[in-house]
Scaffold this active site. Structure first.
Site, short mmCIF file in Angstrom:
data_model
loop_
_atom_site.label_atom_id
_atom_site.label_comp_id
_atom_site.label_asym_id
_atom_site.label_seq_id
_atom_site.Cartn_x
_atom_site.Cartn_y
_atom_site.Cartn_z
N HIS A 57 0.82 -1.21 0.00
CA HIS A 57 0.00 0.00 0.00
C HIS A 57 0.86 1.27 0.00
O HIS A 57 1.25 1.77 1.05
CB HIS A 57 -0.90 -0.02 1.25
CG HIS A 57 -2.05 0.92 1.18
ND1 HIS A 57 -3.30 0.60 1.64
CD2 HIS A 57 -2.16 2.18 0.67
CE1 HIS A 57 -4.12 1.61 1.45
NE2 HIS A 57 -3.45 2.59 0.86
N LEU A 60 2.49 6.67 -4.77
CA LEU A 60 3.70 7.22 -5.39
C LEU A 60 3.41 8.52 -6.12
O LEU A 60 4.32 9.19 -6.60
CB LEU A 60 4.33 6.18 -6.33
CG LEU A 60 4.85 4.93 -5.61
CD1 LEU A 60 5.33 3.89 -6.62
CD2 LEU A 60 5.97 5.29 -4.64
N ARG A 61 2.12 8.87 -6.23
CA ARG A 61 1.68 10.21 -6.69
C ARG A 61 1.94 10.51 -8.17
O ARG A 61 1.60 11.59 -8.63
CB ARG A 61 2.32 11.32 -5.86
CG ARG A 61 2.02 11.25 -4.38
CD ARG A 61 0.57 11.54 -4.09
NE ARG A 61 0.30 11.57 -2.65
CZ ARG A 61 -0.75 10.97 -2.08
NH1 ARG A 61 -1.62 10.31 -2.82
NH2 ARG A 61 -0.94 11.05 -0.78
N ASP A 148 -8.83 2.57 -3.46
CA ASP A 148 -8.25 3.09 -2.21
C ASP A 148 -8.41 4.60 -2.05
O ASP A 148 -8.20 5.36 -2.98
CB ASP A 148 -6.77 2.76 -2.12
CG ASP A 148 -6.18 3.33 -0.84
OD1 ASP A 148 -6.79 3.13 0.22
OD2 ASP A 148 -5.15 4.02 -0.91
N HIS A 234 -5.56 -1.34 5.50
CA HIS A 234 -5.40 -0.58 6.75
C HIS A 234 -6.52 -0.73 7.78
O HIS A 234 -7.21 0.22 8.11
CB HIS A 234 -5.18 0.90 6.47
CG HIS A 234 -5.99 1.52 5.37
ND1 HIS A 234 -7.35 1.36 5.28
CD2 HIS A 234 -5.63 2.28 4.32
CE1 HIS A 234 -7.78 2.02 4.22
NE2 HIS A 234 -6.77 2.58 3.62
N ASP A 307 0.85 2.55 3.78
CA ASP A 307 -0.04 3.61 3.28
C ASP A 307 0.75 4.91 3.15
O ASP A 307 0.25 6.01 3.43
CB ASP A 307 -1.27 3.79 4.18
CG ASP A 307 -2.37 4.59 3.49
OD1 ASP A 307 -2.19 4.99 2.31
OD2 ASP A 307 -3.42 4.83 4.13
N HIS A 311 2.68 14.29 1.01
CA HIS A 311 1.96 15.53 0.70
C HIS A 311 2.94 16.69 0.82
O HIS A 311 3.77 16.71 1.73
CB HIS A 311 0.79 15.75 1.65
CG HIS A 311 -0.35 14.82 1.41
ND1 HIS A 311 -1.12 14.87 0.28
CD2 HIS A 311 -0.83 13.78 2.14
CE1 HIS A 311 -2.04 13.91 0.34
NE2 HIS A 311 -1.88 13.23 1.45
#
Lengths: 430, 321
Positions: A57, A60-61, A148, A234, A307, A311
């Protein structure tokens, strides 16, 4: 002659043995033995040599939010944390819900420090309305589907996805995994932390444990109905852990993961109002943390995941409600698991490497024993090294770790991905 | 008037909430408020105590009363005032909260009076500025100056809150006024009862220092003070109550119900009133109502708070007051 890992102690499913590991130019383990020599001799004294970690999980954006992370930086961060395989979540921009985006992720992943396993959305645009082109994606090797970040709300569509996916398993050659972020939207809406004493005290609107638990309950029922495999992402509440435990006892094909933050932090952390502690599902209470640890210990929870959710700094320097949820995890997961999961060392490796490799269907190259002919996806860990967490020093492009300033024990010294030394002496080589 | 300016009245640089403020500190503020209330009665209600200091009112959420009250307080103390107003949405145009705070601070503000629709924002702001920060209301969290002025108003009427039975009625779940007042009233020795339907109570408040009732008529005759909260109409559309009509029927203070309230009880409301919902026009002007006193005292309390955070300044001469 290629790389030789010298002076370490192998630890895998077969136990411990003090042997060197020689790695061939084909990326496989050439041999294990005493006093091996090679062109590149890597000092592993005082360390354990084990299979690389596998994270089910990771965000990687890329594509879409390259300011927060790219596949390259995320994989580098992963390698630094001892991971050799990362399952990339599909909440990219555009959504990873079709072959084109899957191929982009794969291509960029091939150049990175880890093996990047793309997952695909279950529904187009993760909107919970229409199924993705599942057959086409399966034929191209995609075995994990998830929306997700959003739970799939519509029970009828979830049922259909379960039915449809089981029919594709022969085409994939292994079980298809439907991974669910359990959160009933109407109960969770507007909540920015766990609903309980702390949320009431702090005046932050909360989301109750039941928002997660109702969907766990529903999907267990649907799994029973359809026979489909469901993976719970999660898990964070006592009730969820208990339901998954019972479902497993009843023989249902369910698996589950828990994140490091859900067994190391509680909702009280939000009292500083720093959104670095904002995450979905939210940090829960002491009793939930205890239940998650019990789930790790008794096999209810199959894998520890991160997870990892990078950011940018400015997006977290916002009021609590406006900041996006999510925290970094890749570089702290192993140390936190060693110290705080309650598991012994083989237990930690089981949940961070061996079992997640199986769930992801990559156990033919990850999470394997350290033996001749197996692909060299390995990590070398100094169990005694202590270090202090610093977001700025992390290799992730972002720095939103909730563990800033924590002193941890156990650190990755080297990581070998497909025979290449991608982390050497605690430094990334890529 | 004489003040011992060597003694820090509040050890804190900020006023972020009643939480973390001791009974002694609250009582000191109330005592100081008395002296500032006197200034308000002078022909020229102005003193030079904060001359040369800059007060920034930073309201990310609309407010008329609180802003006017703070700005009047600052003017009476001769402070300069910077006004920043923006809907919280302006932040989503790209500027982070931190950027905004750093910009305002760089205009030379000595204190930021911060209102925001989200809990905790004034605390975050205080981490990014050298200025003092006063919480002027943060989401569903706290509104400390409202609580202080309510305490002052009650004390003015009764001399002390010790042993008083105070009922807070209405949308406690979403009320920063209620949270601050629960802490302040109970800190000063009052017994607080929260009165609301369950949907308008915060979850998990078993350990709060309060009694809880879901039926106003059951407890109204035991109250020494009845504090009505504003009932926002959107609570109905979110399904928290069946209708405003039903809420008014069960929890509104009308003439009929007012008869059950003890003759010497007090009626308070933080404003703005939703006339005809939580309170009728007749009840607003009932002799027991001290709602207008609350407004008047608001300015004096805020003068006291501003003075305490800023007044200990080398250019300040205590005989100037």
């Amino acid at each position: 002659m290629g790389i030789v890992l010298k002076g370490g102690k192998i630890l895998d499913r077969k136990g411990e043995r003090s042997l060197d590991v020689s790695i061939g130019s084909d990326g496989k383990i050439l041999e294990t033995g005493k006093k091996l020599n090679g062109d590149v001799e890597v000092d592993c004294s005082g360390c354990i040599i084990t299979s690389g970690l596998v994270d089910l999980h990771v965000h990687l954006r890329e594509p879409g939010d390259e300011e927060a992370e790219t596949i390259e930086t995320g994989a580098r961060s992963g390698a630094m944390g001892g991971f050799t395989a990362l399952v990339a979540m599909p909440n990219t921009e555009p959504t990873t819900d079709c072959l084109a985006v899957v191929e982009q992720v794969k291509t960029l992943g091939k150049k990175s420090s880890c093996e990047v396993i793309p997952s695909a959305a279950m529904t187009v645009g993760r909107e919970g309305k229409e199924m993705v082109q599942m057959g086409e994606l399966v034929d191209n090797g995609i075995g994990i589907f998830t929306d997700d970040g959003k739970g799939l709300q519509d029970p009828q569509l979830m049922r259909r996805l379960m039915e449809y996916s089981t029919g594709l398993e022969s085409r994939l050659g292994r079980p298809i995994v439907l991974a669910q972020h359990c959160e009933v939207h109407e109960l969770a809406e507007g909540g920015h932390m766990h609903e309980g004493e702390w949320s009431s005290f702090l005046g932050i609107p909360g989301q109750p444990a039941e928002a997660e638990e109702l969907m766990v309950m529903r999907d267990i029922a649907l799994s029973k109905m359809t026979g489909a495999r469901i993976h719970f992402q999660h898990l964070s509440t006592l009730g969820s852990v208990q339901m998954v435990r019972e479902a497993k006892a009843a023989g249902l094909p369910v698996t589950a993961e828990a994140t490091t933050h859900h067994f190391t932090l509680t909702d009280s952390a939000c009292s500083c109002y720093d959104p670095v502690f904002k995450v979905h599902p939210p940090l829960r209470t002491e009793s939930d943390v205890k239940a998650v640890k019990e789930g790790l210990a008794d096999g209810t929870i199959d894998a520890i995941a991160t997870d990892h959710a990078p950011h940018s700094q400015h997006s977290k320097e916002m009021p609590f409600d406006q900041a996006p949820p999510g925290m970094l995890g890749l570089e702290t997961a192993l140390s936190l698991s060693l110290e705080h999961s309650g598991l012994d060392l083989p237990g930690v490796l089981n949940l961070l490497s061996w079992q997640p490799a199986k769930i992801a269907g990559i156990d033919n190259r990850h999470g394997m024993t350290v033996e001749k002919d197996n692909p060299a996806n390995l990590c070398v860990v100094d169990l005694d090294e202590t270090w202090t967490v610093s977001g700025k020093e992390m290799l992730s492009r972002s720095s939103n770790t909730p563990y800033e300033g924590w002193n941890l024990r156990g650190r990755v010294r080297h990581t070998i991905n497909n025979g290449l030394l991608v982390v050497s002496d605690g430094e990334s080589t890529k | 008037m004489s003040l011992d300016i060597e003694t820090p009245l509040i050890p804190n640089k900020h006023l972020l909430g009643i939480e973390g403020t001791t009974r002694d500190q609250i009582e000191l503020i109330l005592e100081l408020t008395d002296r500032f209330a006197e200034i308000g009665k002078r022909p020229i209600p102005k003193v030079p105590a904060l001359r040369g200091r800059t007060v920034a009112s930073v309201f990310f959420e609309d407010s008329t009363r609180t802003r006017l009250s703070f700005e009047s307080a600052a003017r009476r103390l001769s402070a300069d005032i910077l006004t920043f107003s923006a809907g919280s949405s302006s932040l989503s145009k790209g500027e982070s909260l931190r950027d905004t705070v750093e910009v305002i601070t760089s205009y030379g503000a000595d204190v930021l009076i911060v209102r925001h629709k989200m809990a905790g924002t004034p605390k975050r702001v205080s981490e990014w500025t050298d200025a003092s920060v006063i919480n002027a209301g943060d989401g569903c969290h706290e509104h400390p100056t409202q609580a202080l002025l309510d305490c002052y108003t009650l004390k003015q009427q009764r001399g002390s809150l010790d042993g008083m039975s105070i009922g807070i009625v209405g949308d406690i779940r979403h009320s920063r006024v209620a949270r601050s007042n629960v802490l302040a009233f109970s800190s000063l020795g009052a017994k607080v009862t929260l009165i609301a339907p369950k949907t308008l109570l915060p979850p998990s408040i078993e350990r709060w220092p309060v009694d809880v009732s879901n039926v106003l008529d059951d407890v109204i005759s035991d109250l020494d003070a009845c504090y009505l909260l504003r009932m926002q109409s959107e609570r109905h559309s979110k399904g928290l109550v069946p209708s405003l009509r039903e809420y008014t029927k069960d929890f509104g203070l009308n003439e009929q119900r007012c008869k059950m309230l003890p003759k010497d009880a007090l009626i308070l409301h933080p404003g703005p009133k939703n006339q005809g919902v939580e309170i009728t026009a007749e009840v607003s002007i009932d002799p027991r109502s001290i709602i207008l006193d609350q407004v008047t005292n608001g300015v004096s309390v805020r003068m006291a708070v501003l003075f305490m955070l800023l007044g200990q300044h080398e250019t300040y001469q205590k005989d100037e007051l």
